[in-house]
Design a protein around this motif. Structure first.
Motif, mmCIF file in Angstrom:
data_model
loop_
_atom_site.group_PDB
_atom_site.id
_atom_site.type_symbol
_atom_site.label_atom_id
_atom_site.label_comp_id
_atom_site.label_asym_id
_atom_site.label_seq_id
_atom_site.Cartn_x
_atom_site.Cartn_y
_atom_site.Cartn_z
ATOM 1 N N LYS A 162 21.084 -21.181 1.071
ATOM 2 C CA LYS A 162 19.646 -21.380 1.143
ATOM 3 C C LYS A 162 19.247 -22.414 0.097
ATOM 4 N N TRP A 182 19.359 -22.417 5.518
ATOM 5 C CA TRP A 182 17.915 -22.334 5.585
ATOM 6 C C TRP A 182 17.371 -23.234 4.486
ATOM 7 N N PHE A 184 14.083 -24.836 2.815
ATOM 8 C CA PHE A 184 12.635 -24.639 2.694
ATOM 9 C C PHE A 184 12.100 -25.612 1.651
ATOM 10 N N LYS A 202 17.966 -23.628 9.884
ATOM 11 C CA LYS A 202 16.522 -23.721 10.006
ATOM 12 C C LYS A 202 16.003 -24.633 8.900
ATOM 13 N N HIS A 222 21.174 -22.586 17.684
ATOM 14 C CA HIS A 222 20.515 -21.722 16.714
ATOM 15 C C HIS A 222 19.883 -22.511 15.565
ATOM 16 N N ARG A 226 10.660 -26.768 11.687
ATOM 17 C CA ARG A 226 9.232 -26.425 11.721
ATOM 18 C C ARG A 226 8.496 -27.053 10.543
ATOM 19 N N THR B 198 20.317 -13.688 9.794
ATOM 20 C CA THR B 198 19.654 -14.979 9.593
ATOM 21 C C THR B 198 18.428 -15.192 10.487
ATOM 22 N N THR B 199 17.825 -14.111 10.877
ATOM 23 C CA THR B 199 16.554 -14.255 11.587
ATOM 24 C C THR B 199 15.498 -14.832 10.656
ATOM 25 N N ASP B 200 14.664 -15.703 11.177
ATOM 26 C CA ASP B 200 13.537 -16.180 10.386
ATOM 27 C C ASP B 200 12.231 -15.807 11.070
ATOM 28 N N THR B 202 8.193 -16.396 10.781
ATOM 29 C CA THR B 202 7.235 -17.289 10.145
ATOM 30 C C THR B 202 5.877 -17.198 10.826
ATOM 31 N N SER B 222 21.209 -12.852 5.753
ATOM 32 C CA SER B 222 19.869 -12.730 5.197
ATOM 33 C C SER B 222 18.779 -13.053 6.215
ATOM 34 N N SER B 224 14.843 -14.356 6.549
ATOM 35 C CA SER B 224 13.842 -15.097 5.793
ATOM 36 C C SER B 224 12.472 -14.902 6.438
ATOM 37 N N ASP B 226 8.499 -16.190 5.994
ATOM 38 C CA ASP B 226 7.574 -17.029 5.253
ATOM 39 C C ASP B 226 6.245 -17.156 5.974
ATOM 40 N N TYR B 245 14.662 -13.452 1.855
ATOM 41 C CA TYR B 245 13.813 -14.505 1.303
ATOM 42 C C TYR B 245 12.399 -14.280 1.823
ATOM 43 N N LEU B 247 8.631 -15.715 1.285
ATOM 44 C CA LEU B 247 7.897 -16.820 0.667
ATOM 45 C C LEU B 247 6.519 -16.970 1.297
#
Lengths: 327, 326
Positions: A162, A182, A184, A202, A222, A226, B198-200, B202, B222, B224, B226, B245, B247
């Motif tokens: 991350k 990931w 960010f 992501k 996958h 965004r 690793t699903t996000d 948002t 993990s 995340s 946000d 995570y 955020l």
């Protein structure tokens, strides 16, 4: 859980890492600190570690953290001998001599904060032999590597890393290259190849500009992108599979989004401007409508504050600054 | 790549799916359309399909470049239009599920409402279903199961855009390595979102779920989260058994905001906590960035109308925006 101290330029004290006064010293000290760390430890590091004597990387290959007890490496502002954490980065400088700044091998759950990596003759930060899992980089910078800012060795990459508010620039290769990542709030610019080279990753709130080939390369499925800005790359986003790209600003690229007949793009609420081609016509399937309406914005003011100086914040005249969708 | 038409309530025409006039009809017609579809086809569907058994998706997959799309239309007195109005797949408290998938991949569902299964409204059986997209879909009123649930296997790499899942007996969305964006998940009988691998998650609103708003399960890497609002979930906003995570979220009105099982590290950055009995508990909590505590724990919550589930923020809300110098 111990506190371990390392100072890149200290020449006095016991060199045993027990305090700032007796901090581990220089590149050998940083290597010793990394070798000594166990789960839950915090390595406090400050000033510049120049990798001239070893001419190899700092190897992180001894101990892993754990889910609840990561090993943290925190960079400090030296602050005239009263070190403080304020976001100032401690520096690991490969000095155009060491192959890497850091090479990680088979150890997991490390968190690196406020660190600058630079000047490796290959990748600044790389994974070797056995994939390191669950690393987190916070407020780190990687630049002027001869290869990648964050890279891989022999197809071994950081897995599930991350990156939070990190920056990779002026690397001869890619900015960020990792697997199941990931990102960010990260920035990749002026890299010699791809800004963000991602498998199953992501990217959120990221900025990629002036990279020689692709701003973002989604090499596998996958992936999602965004709320990113992608400007002035050869290709803004190159997709190799199926990916949602949404609420992005894709500008000044030769091709905004590229792919092929095996690619599907979920293209929602993106702003396209000044690309030679917004979306590659050969892409297999592009879905841009939501509730029957085309979500794309392809005219209006781009509105970057000062893109020539890397300031991509939006001014008040910028089209499509915000979107609100009734749920 | 064919267009296939299906009408839940049509009683005239050839029932062969070639046009709206000759659309496949009713429950059997929807099943026939799904069975007939091949990669690249678009199923245009409208009105309500009342089921006696689940629609089985077990014949064809789409491909990376040619997904199979199912698009719901507003019937509009016979002048059909895509305007976000959803076609309805109603299990009618009779069918065990609305849709059962068995190892078929690359389907995209838009503007569909699923409801009233005796089990979960949508499940995956046999082997996983990969790369499904749900856009502007709703799932609610499943009696004993989930809005979107696993069966004997999982939806895998699935993405949810502006979907809702509410009033289901168990979980709202059970997701494995996917993306949830702009969704609303509320009033479910157990977890709002059961997130793994690793699903996000948002820009979503998760509230009033009986147990946890979000469960981040152990052993699945993990999750995340946000820019979400989590409010008034029964046991905790987020329960985590792994690195998580979190955020830029608004976490309000819980017994515990972020609760761990003792083995979890949470990267807890730029979150607003208010009116939780405890903001965090039993986690390794990393919340400083550049030496500063990023959390906001006081000030005006500022929801526009919480009693009517309007979580838009008023101008006086604290922490509406953040800007970080890079």
């Amino acid at each position: 859980m111990a506190d371990i101290y390392a100072d890149g330029q200290l020449g006095t004290g016991a060199n045993n890492g027990t305090s700032w006064v007796n901090a581990y010293q220089g590149e050998a000290g940083l290597q010793a600190a990394c070798d000594a760390a166990v789960a839950g430890d915090i390595l406090h590091i400050t000033r510049t570690f120049t990798l001239t004597a070893l001419t190899v990387s700092i190897d992180i290959d001894i101990a892993s953290g754990s889910q609840s007890s990561p090993i943290r490496v925190i960079g400090y502002n030296y602050n005239s001998g009263s070190p403080v954490v304020d976001g100032t980065r401690s520096i690991i400088d490969a000095d155009n001599a060491a192959v890497n700044c850091v090479a990680a091998n088979g150890v997991h759950y490390w968190v690196l904060e406020n660190i600058e990596f630079k000047n490796a003759t290959d990748d600044n930060v790389t994974a070797t032999v056995d994939e390191p899992l669950y690393w987190t980089f916070i407020n780190c910078i990687s630049h002027h590597a001869v290869a990648d800012g964050w890279g891989e060795t022999a197809a071994i990459s950081f897995l599930h890393a991350k990156f939070i508010i990190c920056n990779a620039y002026n690397n001869t290769g890619n900015g960020f290259k990792s697997h199941r990542t990931w990102n960010f709030g990260c920035v990749a610019h002026d890299n010699g190849a791809v800004g963000f080279y991602a498998w199953r990753s992501k990217l959120i709130n990221c900025l990629s500009y002036k990279n020689v080939t692709f701003g973002i390369y989604l090499a596998d499925d996958h992936c999602a992108v965004r709320n990113c800005v992608i400007d002035n790359n050869l290709i803004g986003i190159n997709i190799n599979d199926i990916a949602p790209i949404y609420a992005c600003r894709i500008t000044n690229n030769t091709t905004g989004i590229a792919g092929d007949a095996t690619t599907t793009v979920i293209d929602f609420w993106n702003f396209f401007k000044d690309n030679t081609v917004n979306i590659d016509a050969v892409i297999g399937s592009v879905i841009s409508t939501f509730r029957g309406e085309d979500t794309r914005v392809i005219s209006g003011e781009t509105g970057y504050m000062d893109s020539s100086n890397g300031d991509y914040r939006l001014n008040r005249n910028a089209t499509s600054r915000r979107m609100q969708v009734e749920l | 790549m064919a267009d296939i038409y299906v009408d839940g309530q049509l009683g005239t025409g050839a029932n062969n799916g070639t046009s709206w006039v000759n659309a496949y009809q009713g429950e059997a017609g929807l099943q026939a359309a799904c069975d007939a579809a091949v990669a690249g086809d678009i199923l245009h569907i409208t009105r309500t399909f009342t089921l006696t058994a689940a629609i089985d998706i077990d014949i064809a997959s789409g491909t990376d470049g040619k997904p199979i799309r199912v698009i719901g239309y507003n019937y509009n007195s016979g002048s059909l239009v895509v305007d976000g109005t959803r076609a309805v797949v109603d299990a009618n408290n009779v069918a065990a599920n609305c849709v059962v998938v068995n190892e078929k991949n690359h389907w995209i569902w838009e503007n569909i409402e699923f409801k009233n299964a005796t089990g979960s409204n949508l499940i995956c059986n046999g082997d996983y279903a990969r790369d499904w997209f749900f856009i502007n879909c709703i799932s609610h009123g499943s009696v004993a199961g989930d809005g979107w649930g696993p069966g004997t296997d999982d939806f895998y790499d699935c993405r949810f855009f502006f979907c809702k899942s509410y009033n289901n007996g168990n979980d709202g969305i059970n997701i494995y390595r996917g993306t949830i964006f702009g969704c609303t998940v509320n009033d479910n009988g157990r977890y709002g979102i059961y997130g793994r691998k690793t699903t996000d998650i948002t820009n979503s609103v998760i509230y009033n779920n009986i147990s946890y708003g979000i469960l981040s399960e152990t052993g699945y890497e993990s999750v995340s989260i946000d820019n979400c609002v989590l409010n008034n979930n029964g046991n905790a906003a987020i329960y985590t058994e792994d690195i998580t995570y979190v955020l830029g979220c608004r976490i309000t009105n819980h017994a515990v905001g972020i609760l761990g099982d003792g083995s979890a590290t949470v990267f807890n950055f730029w979150n607003f906590f208010k009116d939780n009995t405890a903001n965090t508990s039993n986690i390794t909590d990393i919340y400083t960035f550049r030496g500063e505590d990023t959390r906001i724990t006081s000030g005006v919550t500022g929801y526009a109308d919480i009693n009517n589930a309007n979580f838009n923020l008023m101008p006086d809300a604290i922490g509406r925006r953040k800007e970080i110098e890079i």
